[in-house]
Design a protein around this motif. Structure first.
Motif, PDB file in Angstrom:
ATOM      1  N   GLY A   1       0.773  -1.235   0.000  1.00 51.39           N
ATOM      2  CA  GLY A   1       0.000   0.000   0.000  1.00 51.39           C
ATOM      3  C   GLY A   1       0.803   1.282   0.000  1.00 51.39           C
ATOM      4  O   GLY A   1       0.276   2.325  -0.315  1.00 51.39           O
ATOM      5  N   ALA A   2       2.065   1.204   0.348  1.00 57.65           N
ATOM      6  CA  ALA A   2       2.859   2.428   0.404  1.00 57.65           C
ATOM      7  C   ALA A   2       3.671   2.575  -0.869  1.00 57.65           C
ATOM      8  O   ALA A   2       4.859   2.300  -0.904  1.00 57.65           O
ATOM      9  CB  ALA A   2       3.762   2.406   1.619  1.00 57.65           C
ATOM     10  N   THR A   3       3.037   2.981  -1.921  1.00 53.59           N
ATOM     11  CA  THR A   3       3.732   3.121  -3.195  1.00 53.59           C
ATOM     12  C   THR A   3       4.691   4.298  -3.145  1.00 53.59           C
ATOM     13  O   THR A   3       4.317   5.394  -2.761  1.00 53.59           O
ATOM     14  CB  THR A   3       2.727   3.337  -4.338  1.00 53.59           C
ATOM     15  N   LYS A   4       5.897   4.045  -3.539  1.00 51.47           N
ATOM     16  CA  LYS A   4       6.916   5.094  -3.542  1.00 51.47           C
ATOM     17  C   LYS A   4       6.879   5.800  -4.897  1.00 51.47           C
ATOM     18  O   LYS A   4       6.117   5.460  -5.780  1.00 51.47           O
ATOM     19  CB  LYS A   4       8.297   4.477  -3.300  1.00 51.47           C
ATOM     20  N   ALA A   5       7.728   6.792  -5.053  1.00 54.71           N
ATOM     21  CA  ALA A   5       7.843   7.491  -6.329  1.00 54.71           C
ATOM     22  C   ALA A   5       8.252   6.483  -7.414  1.00 54.71           C
ATOM     23  O   ALA A   5       8.804   5.432  -7.121  1.00 54.71           O
ATOM     24  CB  ALA A   5       8.888   8.586  -6.216  1.00 54.71           C
ATOM     25  N   LYS A   6       7.956   6.839  -8.651  1.00 52.00           N
ATOM     26  CA  LYS A   6       8.242   5.934  -9.772  1.00 52.00           C
ATOM     27  C   LYS A   6       9.728   5.576  -9.826  1.00 52.00           C
ATOM     28  O   LYS A   6      10.590   6.446  -9.696  1.00 52.00           O
ATOM     29  CB  LYS A   6       7.813   6.609 -11.067  1.00 52.00           C
ATOM     30  N   ALA A   7      10.011   4.298 -10.020  1.00 54.84           N
ATOM     31  CA  ALA A   7      11.397   3.830 -10.103  1.00 54.84           C
ATOM     32  C   ALA A   7      12.043   4.360 -11.381  1.00 54.84           C
ATOM     33  O   ALA A   7      11.377   4.533 -12.400  1.00 54.84           O
ATOM     34  CB  ALA A   7      11.430   2.316 -10.081  1.00 54.84           C
ATOM     35  N   VAL A   8      13.340   4.614 -11.295  1.00 53.90           N
ATOM     36  CA  VAL A   8      14.085   5.129 -12.452  1.00 53.90           C
ATOM     37  C   VAL A   8      15.319   4.269 -12.664  1.00 53.90           C
ATOM     38  O   VAL A   8      16.085   4.007 -11.731  1.00 53.90           O
ATOM     39  CB  VAL A   8      14.524   6.597 -12.226  1.00 53.90           C
ATOM     40  N   LEU A   9      15.507   3.820 -13.886  1.00 60.56           N
ATOM     41  CA  LEU A   9      16.716   3.093 -14.261  1.00 60.56           C
ATOM     42  C   LEU A   9      17.407   3.899 -15.349  1.00 60.56           C
ATOM     43  O   LEU A   9      16.823   4.171 -16.396  1.00 60.56           O
ATOM     44  CB  LEU A   9      16.355   1.688 -14.772  1.00 60.56           C
ATOM     45  N   ASP A  10      18.631   4.293 -15.091  1.00 59.01           N
ATOM     46  CA  ASP A  10      19.362   5.129 -16.049  1.00 59.01           C
ATOM     47  C   ASP A  10      20.411   4.290 -16.780  1.00 59.01           C
ATOM     48  O   ASP A  10      20.907   3.289 -16.256  1.00 59.01           O
ATOM     49  CB  ASP A  10      20.059   6.277 -15.297  1.00 59.01           C
ATOM     50  N   GLN A  11      20.705   4.706 -18.001  1.00 58.39           N
ATOM     51  CA  GLN A  11      21.835   4.146 -18.736  1.00 58.39           C
ATOM     52  C   GLN A  11      22.857   5.267 -18.819  1.00 58.39           C
ATOM     53  O   GLN A  11      22.644   6.273 -19.491  1.00 58.39           O
ATOM     54  CB  GLN A  11      21.382   3.686 -20.122  1.00 58.39           C
ATOM     55  N   HIS A  12      23.925   5.094 -18.066  1.00 62.06           N
ATOM     56  CA  HIS A  12      24.894   6.177 -17.914  1.00 62.06           C
ATOM     57  C   HIS A  12      26.300   5.588 -17.912  1.00 62.06           C
ATOM     58  O   HIS A  12      26.600   4.710 -17.107  1.00 62.06           O
ATOM     59  CB  HIS A  12      24.615   6.936 -16.604  1.00 62.06           C
ATOM     60  N   GLY A  13      27.142   6.052 -18.830  1.00 62.41           N
ATOM     61  CA  GLY A  13      28.483   5.496 -18.959  1.00 62.41           C
ATOM     62  C   GLY A  13      28.429   4.049 -19.435  1.00 62.41           C
ATOM     63  O   GLY A  13      29.285   3.238 -19.111  1.00 62.41           O
ATOM     64  N   CYS A  14      27.352   3.734 -20.185  1.00 60.94           N
ATOM     65  CA  CYS A  14      27.135   2.370 -20.695  1.00 60.94           C
ATOM     66  C   CYS A  14      27.040   1.359 -19.555  1.00 60.94           C
ATOM     67  O   CYS A  14      27.565   0.241 -19.651  1.00 60.94           O
ATOM     68  CB  CYS A  14      28.206   1.984 -21.707  1.00 60.94           C
ATOM     69  N   LYS A  15      26.407   1.811 -18.495  1.00 57.44           N
ATOM     70  CA  LYS A  15      26.097   0.945 -17.353  1.00 57.44           C
ATOM     71  C   LYS A  15      24.655   1.222 -16.964  1.00 57.44           C
ATOM     72  O   LYS A  15      24.163   2.332 -17.174  1.00 57.44           O
ATOM     73  CB  LYS A  15      26.962   1.323 -16.131  1.00 57.44           C
ATOM     74  N   PHE A  16      23.999   0.230 -16.372  1.00 60.56           N
ATOM     75  CA  PHE A  16      22.700   0.506 -15.787  1.00 60.56           C
ATOM     76  C   PHE A  16      22.921   1.052 -14.384  1.00 60.56           C
ATOM     77  O   PHE A  16      23.655   0.461 -13.592  1.00 60.56           O
ATOM     78  CB  PHE A  16      21.835  -0.761 -15.740  1.00 60.56           C
ATOM     79  N   VAL A  17      22.303   2.189 -14.119  1.00 62.99           N
ATOM     80  CA  VAL A  17      22.464   2.849 -12.816  1.00 62.99           C
ATOM     81  C   VAL A  17      21.080   3.086 -12.204  1.00 62.99           C
ATOM     82  O   VAL A  17      20.269   3.787 -12.803  1.00 62.99           O
ATOM     83  CB  VAL A  17      23.216   4.191 -12.979  1.00 62.99           C
ATOM     84  N   PRO A  18      20.780   2.508 -11.022  1.00 66.74           N
ATOM     85  CA  PRO A  18      21.632   1.588 -10.263  1.00 66.74           C
ATOM     86  C   PRO A  18      21.666   0.191 -10.896  1.00 66.74           C
ATOM     87  O   PRO A  18      20.838  -0.111 -11.763  1.00 66.74           O
ATOM     88  CB  PRO A  18      20.927   1.538  -8.895  1.00 66.74           C
ATOM     89  N   HIS A  19      22.592  -0.627 -10.448  1.00 66.93           N
ATOM     90  CA  HIS A  19      22.714  -1.983 -10.991  1.00 66.93           C
ATOM     91  C   HIS A  19      21.450  -2.805 -10.709  1.00 66.93           C
ATOM     92  O   HIS A  19      21.036  -3.622 -11.524  1.00 66.93           O
ATOM     93  CB  HIS A  19      23.940  -2.663 -10.368  1.00 66.93           C
ATOM     94  N   VAL A  20      20.863  -2.563  -9.552  1.00 65.25           N
ATOM     95  CA  VAL A  20      19.587  -3.211  -9.202  1.00 65.25           C
ATOM     96  C   VAL A  20      18.627  -2.123  -8.752  1.00 65.25           C
ATOM     97  O   VAL A  20      18.947  -1.336  -7.857  1.00 65.25           O
ATOM     98  CB  VAL A  20      19.761  -4.223  -8.045  1.00 65.25           C
ATOM     99  N   VAL A  21      17.458  -2.067  -9.391  1.00 66.68           N
ATOM    100  CA  VAL A  21      16.455  -1.082  -8.996  1.00 66.68           C
ATOM    101  C   VAL A  21      15.195  -1.823  -8.547  1.00 66.68           C
ATOM    102  O   VAL A  21      14.871  -2.883  -9.085  1.00 66.68           O
ATOM    103  CB  VAL A  21      16.171  -0.067 -10.131  1.00 66.68           C
ATOM    104  N   VAL A  22      14.540  -1.263  -7.536  1.00 70.39           N
ATOM    105  CA  VAL A  22      13.341  -1.888  -6.981  1.00 70.39           C
ATOM    106  C   VAL A  22      12.117  -1.075  -7.383  1.00 70.39           C
ATOM    107  O   VAL A  22      12.167   0.152  -7.409  1.00 70.39           O
ATOM    108  CB  VAL A  22      13.471  -1.920  -5.441  1.00 70.39           C
ATOM    109  N   MET A  23      11.046  -1.753  -7.717  1.00 68.97           N
ATOM    110  CA  MET A  23       9.788  -1.049  -8.002  1.00 68.97           C
ATOM    111  C   MET A  23       8.615  -1.888  -7.541  1.00 68.97           C
ATOM    112  O   MET A  23       8.728  -3.105  -7.414  1.00 68.97           O
ATOM    113  CB  MET A  23       9.669  -0.760  -9.500  1.00 68.97           C
ATOM    114  N   GLN A  24       7.478  -1.227  -7.302  1.00 70.20           N
ATOM    115  CA  GLN A  24       6.243  -1.963  -7.095  1.00 70.20           C
ATOM    116  C   GLN A  24       5.637  -2.179  -8.478  1.00 70.20           C
ATOM    117  O   GLN A  24       5.957  -1.444  -9.409  1.00 70.20           O
ATOM    118  CB  GLN A  24       5.321  -1.170  -6.173  1.00 70.20           C
ATOM    119  N   PRO A  25       4.797  -3.203  -8.651  1.00 67.05           N
ATOM    120  CA  PRO A  25       4.220  -3.455  -9.978  1.00 67.05           C
ATOM    121  C   PRO A  25       3.607  -2.176 -10.550  1.00 67.05           C
ATOM    122  O   PRO A  25       2.895  -1.467  -9.848  1.00 67.05           O
ATOM    123  CB  PRO A  25       3.148  -4.513  -9.693  1.00 67.05           C
TER     124      PRO A  25
END
Ligand code: CU
Length: 229
Positions: free
Chosen positions: A86-110
């Protein structure tokens, strides 16, 4: 008779109010779970030569598959509390920066996740999953952001078809969750009081779970030790 009826009515009201208070306290005044994840093994860090888009990607890619920090703490492990909904956080963000995924592991609710391209070069997002439809989509340099849907709980592997070394994970979890820092620690706040199942997942070391008793306004500590496969 009349008195009995009144007593019953008053009792019902009191019970109702107590239940309402308990529910409110659970939602607002929950407790904190501090998880400590350890791994008694060696870090696994792959280093690969890069010969493409080197002005953005550099000449060496570092893929951190098992991050072991201070005190044998395991980084990049997802700790979740499936019963804390029930406590939905702000929308998760996965960036591609320096040809890496940042962060390496991102958490989101469905739901939805924002995929960013901060690199000014072409990336191609490619996911591997079973519960969610696969995503295989070019993200040209001018497309700074795209929004994707991951609606089913699952640990989704993310790669890029342009840069073969790029690897990331999206943890789609139904409850409150977080990712351990480099020393293997993560805090999850506002967890409803009572018995809660705590789950840990790591991309190469698998899963574990434990049950804890969360108390309102207090920190409950829980430790895990992941085993090598
Ligand atoms: Cu890429």
């Amino acid at each position: 008779m009349r008195k009995a009826l009144m007593t019953t009515t008053v009792l019902t009201l009191v019970t109702g109010a107590a239940m309402w208070l308990a529910a409110t306290a659970g939602a607002q005044g929950g407790g904190t779970i501090e998880a400590d994840v350890k791994y008694n093994g060696a870090p696994v860090v792959e280093k690969l030569k890069v010969n493409k888009d080197t002005e953005k990607c550099g000449t060496e890619a570092v893929v951190e598959k098992v991050v072991v920090g201070g005190n044998k703490g395991l980084g990049n492990a997802v700790v979740s509390v499936p019963g804390a909904k029930g406590a939905t956080k702000a929308k998760a963000v996965l960036d591609q920066h320096g040809c890496k995924f940042v962060p390496h592991v991102v958490v989101m609710q469905p739901g939805e996740i924002e995929i960013k391209n901060s690199d000014d070069i072409l990336h191609n997002l490619h996911t591997y999953s079973t519960a969610n439809p696969a995503i295989n989509k070019a993200q040209p340099k001018f497309k700074k952001t795209m929004t994707e849907k991951l609606e089913k709980p699952e640990f989704v592997k993310v790669t890029c078809d342009v840069h073969s070394w790029m690897l990331g994970w999206v943890a789609v979890v139904p409850g409150l969750a977080g990712v351990t820092d480099k020393d293997g620690v993560v805090k999850i706040e506002n967890v409803p009081a009572g018995k809660q199942k705590v789950e840990v997942w790591h991309e190469t070391l698998g899963k574990q779970e434990k049950e804890v008793e969360v108390k309102a306004g207090a920190v409950t500590k829980v430790s895990f030790e992941m085993k090598g496969k």
